[in-house]
Enzyme design. Structure first.
Site, PDB file in Angstrom:
ATOM      1  N   ASP A 162      43.361 -25.507 109.868  1.00 10.21           N
ATOM      2  CA  ASP A 162      42.359 -24.776 110.662  1.00 10.21           C
ATOM      3  C   ASP A 162      42.972 -23.485 111.207  1.00 10.21           C
ATOM      4  O   ASP A 162      42.334 -22.425 111.223  1.00 10.21           O
ATOM      5  CB  ASP A 162      41.867 -25.659 111.818  1.00 10.21           C
ATOM      6  CG  ASP A 162      41.464 -27.028 111.318  1.00 10.21           C
ATOM      7  OD1 ASP A 162      40.371 -27.148 110.761  1.00 10.21           O
ATOM      8  OD2 ASP A 162      42.258 -27.980 111.452  1.00 10.21           O
ATOM      9  N   HIS A 190      40.536 -31.999 114.323  1.00  7.55           N
ATOM     10  CA  HIS A 190      40.370 -31.435 112.970  1.00  7.55           C
ATOM     11  C   HIS A 190      38.999 -31.868 112.454  1.00  7.55           C
ATOM     12  O   HIS A 190      38.855 -32.868 111.751  1.00  7.55           O
ATOM     13  CB  HIS A 190      41.468 -31.903 112.016  1.00  7.55           C
ATOM     14  CG  HIS A 190      41.177 -31.514 110.593  1.00  7.55           C
ATOM     15  ND1 HIS A 190      41.159 -30.207 110.171  1.00  7.55           N
ATOM     16  CD2 HIS A 190      40.823 -32.244 109.516  1.00  7.55           C
ATOM     17  CE1 HIS A 190      40.828 -30.158 108.894  1.00  7.55           C
ATOM     18  NE2 HIS A 190      40.602 -31.378 108.463  1.00  7.55           N
TER      19      HIS A 190
HETATM   20  P1  NAD Z   1      42.828 -38.275  97.163  1.00  6.34           P
HETATM   21  O1  NAD Z   1      41.746 -39.286  97.172  1.00  6.34           O
HETATM   22  O2  NAD Z   1      43.009 -37.360  96.001  1.00  6.34           O
HETATM   23  O3  NAD Z   1      44.227 -39.027  97.359  1.00  6.34           O
HETATM   24  C1  NAD Z   1      44.435 -39.978  98.341  1.00  6.34           C
HETATM   25  C2  NAD Z   1      45.449 -40.960  97.801  1.00  6.34           C
HETATM   26  O4  NAD Z   1      45.785 -41.845  98.862  1.00  6.34           O
HETATM   27  C3  NAD Z   1      44.916 -41.824  96.638  1.00  6.34           C
HETATM   28  O5  NAD Z   1      45.810 -41.714  95.548  1.00  6.34           O
HETATM   29  C4  NAD Z   1      44.884 -43.231  97.220  1.00  6.34           C
HETATM   30  O6  NAD Z   1      45.214 -44.218  96.270  1.00  6.34           O
HETATM   31  C5  NAD Z   1      45.954 -43.132  98.307  1.00  6.34           C
HETATM   32  N1  NAD Z   1      45.822 -44.118  99.379  1.00  6.34           N
HETATM   33  C6  NAD Z   1      44.702 -44.606  99.953  1.00  6.34           C
HETATM   34  N2  NAD Z   1      45.000 -45.520 100.875  1.00  6.34           N
HETATM   35  C7  NAD Z   1      46.352 -45.593 100.923  1.00  6.34           C
HETATM   36  C8  NAD Z   1      47.255 -46.364 101.679  1.00  6.34           C
HETATM   37  N3  NAD Z   1      46.830 -47.264 102.560  1.00  6.34           N
HETATM   38  N4  NAD Z   1      48.580 -46.192 101.470  1.00  6.34           N
HETATM   39  C9  NAD Z   1      49.015 -45.297 100.552  1.00  6.34           C
HETATM   40  N5  NAD Z   1      48.203 -44.547  99.788  1.00  6.34           N
HETATM   41  C10 NAD Z   1      46.882 -44.686  99.987  1.00  6.34           C
HETATM   42  O7  NAD Z   1      42.662 -37.473  98.517  1.00  6.34           O
HETATM   43  P2  NAD Z   1      43.326 -36.090  98.937  1.00  6.34           P
HETATM   44  O8  NAD Z   1      42.449 -34.988  98.492  1.00  6.34           O
HETATM   45  O9  NAD Z   1      44.756 -36.088  98.559  1.00  6.34           O
HETATM   46  O10 NAD Z   1      43.149 -36.166 100.524  1.00  6.34           O
HETATM   47  C11 NAD Z   1      43.838 -37.118 101.285  1.00  6.34           C
HETATM   48  C12 NAD Z   1      43.337 -37.130 102.716  1.00  6.34           C
HETATM   49  O11 NAD Z   1      43.602 -35.895 103.363  1.00  6.34           O
HETATM   50  C13 NAD Z   1      41.829 -37.350 102.863  1.00  6.34           C
HETATM   51  O12 NAD Z   1      41.626 -38.228 103.956  1.00  6.34           O
HETATM   52  C14 NAD Z   1      41.305 -35.971 103.195  1.00  6.34           C
HETATM   53  O13 NAD Z   1      40.077 -36.027 103.890  1.00  6.34           O
HETATM   54  C15 NAD Z   1      42.428 -35.471 104.066  1.00  6.34           C
HETATM   55  N6  NAD Z   1      42.488 -34.023 104.285  1.00  6.34           N
HETATM   56  C16 NAD Z   1      42.906 -33.611 105.514  1.00  6.34           C
HETATM   57  C17 NAD Z   1      43.023 -32.268 105.791  1.00  6.34           C
HETATM   58  C18 NAD Z   1      43.494 -31.784 107.147  1.00  6.34           C
HETATM   59  O14 NAD Z   1      43.478 -30.576 107.367  1.00  6.34           O
HETATM   60  N7  NAD Z   1      43.912 -32.623 108.069  1.00  6.34           N
HETATM   61  C19 NAD Z   1      42.704 -31.335 104.796  1.00  6.34           C
HETATM   62  C20 NAD Z   1      42.301 -31.783 103.541  1.00  6.34           C
HETATM   63  C21 NAD Z   1      42.189 -33.144 103.302  1.00  6.34           C
HETATM   64  C1  LMR Z   2      39.368 -29.931 105.119  1.00  6.40           C
HETATM   65  O1  LMR Z   2      39.390 -29.475 106.266  1.00  6.40           O
HETATM   66  O2  LMR Z   2      39.447 -29.229 104.105  1.00  6.40           O
HETATM   67  C2  LMR Z   2      39.188 -31.410 104.942  1.00  6.40           C
HETATM   68  O3  LMR Z   2      39.540 -32.084 106.100  1.00  6.40           O
HETATM   69  C3  LMR Z   2      37.770 -31.664 104.533  1.00  6.40           C
HETATM   70  C4  LMR Z   2      37.474 -33.112 104.244  1.00  6.40           C
HETATM   71  O4  LMR Z   2      36.475 -33.602 104.805  1.00  6.40           O
HETATM   72  O5  LMR Z   2      38.206 -33.755 103.471  1.00  6.40           O
END
Ligand code: NAD
Ligand code: LMR
Length: 329
Positions: A162, A190
């Site tokens: 952010d 977030h």
């Molecule tokens: P993704 O689905 O591509 O990958 C997530 C991985 O986590 C998968 O491979 C899954 O098998 C694994 N997983 C699920 N539960 C698990 C556990 N208990 N232990 C270990 N591994 C586990 O998702 P992504 O695009 O890599 O995103 C991951 C997370 O990050 C999501 O929750 C998404 O919303 C979040 N995210 C946060 C921000 C932020 O700014 N904070 C930004 C983008 C995404």
């Molecule tokens: C982001 O800010 O890009 C993610 O947290 C969005 C989402 O909901 O996975």
């Protein structure tokens, strides 16, 4: 003399963010170009996920990173987190069809309770934990509460994406470079309620607020653009942000470990009561970092508009916390 390798755990290692993150950690972008690393990668036990993880590890091997001294795959947090100095918790349960926010909170509460307990049992006592998986602030809060023998300050949530999004928007609006912008911050959760605040920001020493001088743009363009950027990326890409999220995780941990040289950044950290945010609430604050410790910037004036925005994001976080209270130890 070569440094002792640092142990870094990454969860969700076979996911999209993992794929954009691991190579950069192994390349020294996160902990420094002179810091050897050991990667301890956690995925769910599911055969497909473990197989995909093996594939990612084959590619990491094929990069022959000089700083990578060891790499292991895990399906049990108790082995994945053994002696780790840094834990980046990316893996989380995504929202599935028909799933309410409450279901998502509960599913993730279970994951982060287990992982918090495992960190408590086996990680380095100085472990630095960054939670990326959503809902990031509440997941970080749960992990922290599940790890009572570790200092609460070791647990943080990612607001850096952010923060970086806000920097880019301000640079574009003022026709300046992000590298010249200082003292910007993002308060709160977030989520779309976060409050990106450029009131104190400067660019080449000039006040950003005075340069922009447009409260209507702030309230009706800037804040919604930054707040809804995650959704806009999902809409455009068909997938949530990954490379920019991994980049923000690198920035967050690098600044925490290596310091900001007096400059501000934003981290989600357990409140110490600053700015009236109840103690323990995992909240985005302006911080500076030095010697591996962060300090919340103090003494900032909170005007009526800002207070209203801070109250809104705090209310949401309080509700999320209430929603998982019954699952906490
Ligand atoms: P993704 O689905 O591509 O990958 C997530 C991985 O986590 C998968 O491979 C899954 O098998 C694994 N997983 C699920 N539960 C698990 C556990 N208990 N232990 C270990 N591994 C586990 O998702 P992504 O695009 O890599 O995103 C991951 C997370 O990050 C999501 O929750 C998404 O919303 C979040 N995210 C946060 C921000 C932020 O700014 N904070 C930004 C983008 C995404
Ligand atoms: C982001 O800010 O890009 C993610 O947290 C969005 C989402 O909901 O996975």
């Amino acid at each position: 003399m070569a440094k002792t390798p640092m142990r870094v755990a990454v969860t969700g290692a076979a996911g999209q963010i993992g794929y954009a993150l691991l190579f950069r950690i192994a390349n020294g972008d996160m902990l420094g170009k002179d810091q050897p690393v050991i990667l301890q990668l956690l995925e769910i036990a599911d055969e497909k996920a473990q197989k995909a993880l093996k594939g990612v590890m084959m590619e990491i091997d094929d990069c022959a990173f000089p700083l990578l001294t060891e790499m292991t795959a895990h399906s049990d947090p108790m082995t994945a987190f053994k002696d780790v100095d840094v834990a980046v918790l990316v893996g989380a349960r995504p929202r599935g069809p028909g799933m309410e926010r409450k279901d998502l909170l509960e599913a993730n509460a279970q994951i982060f309770t287990v992982q918090g307990k495992a960190l408590d049992a086996v990680a380095s006592r100085n472990v630095k934990v960054l939670v990326v998986g959503n809902p990031a602030n509440t997941n970080a809060y749960i992990a922290m509460k599940s790890a009572p023998s570790l200092p609460a300050k070791n647990f943080t949530a990612m607001l850096r994406l952010d923060h970086n999004r806000a920097l880019s928007q301000v640079a574009a609006k003022t026709g300046t470079q992000v590298k010249d912008i200082e003292k910007l911050t993002v308060w709160g959760n977030h989520s779309p309620t976060m409050y990106a605040d450029y009131r104190f920001a400067t660019v080449n020493g000039k006040s950003v607020k005075e340069l922009i001088n447009d409260q209507e743009w702030n309230a009706n363009t800037f804040l919604p653009t930054v707040g809804k950027r995650g959704a806009a990326i999902i809409e455009a890409r068909g997938l949530s942000s990954a490379a920019s999220a991994a980049n923000a995780a690198i920035d967050h941990v690098r600044d925490w470990v290596l310091g900001t040289n007096g400059k501000w950044t934003t981290m989600g950290v357990p409140s110490d009561g600053s700015y009236g945010i109840p103690e323990g609430t995992m909240f985005g604050f302006p911080v500076t970092t030095e010697n591996g410790e962060y300090t919340i910037v103090q003494g900032l004036e909170i005007d009526a508009f800002s207070q209203e925005r801070i109250n809104l994001t705090l209310k949401e976080l309080t509700e999320e916390r209430e929603g998982v209270k019954h699952l906490l130890p």
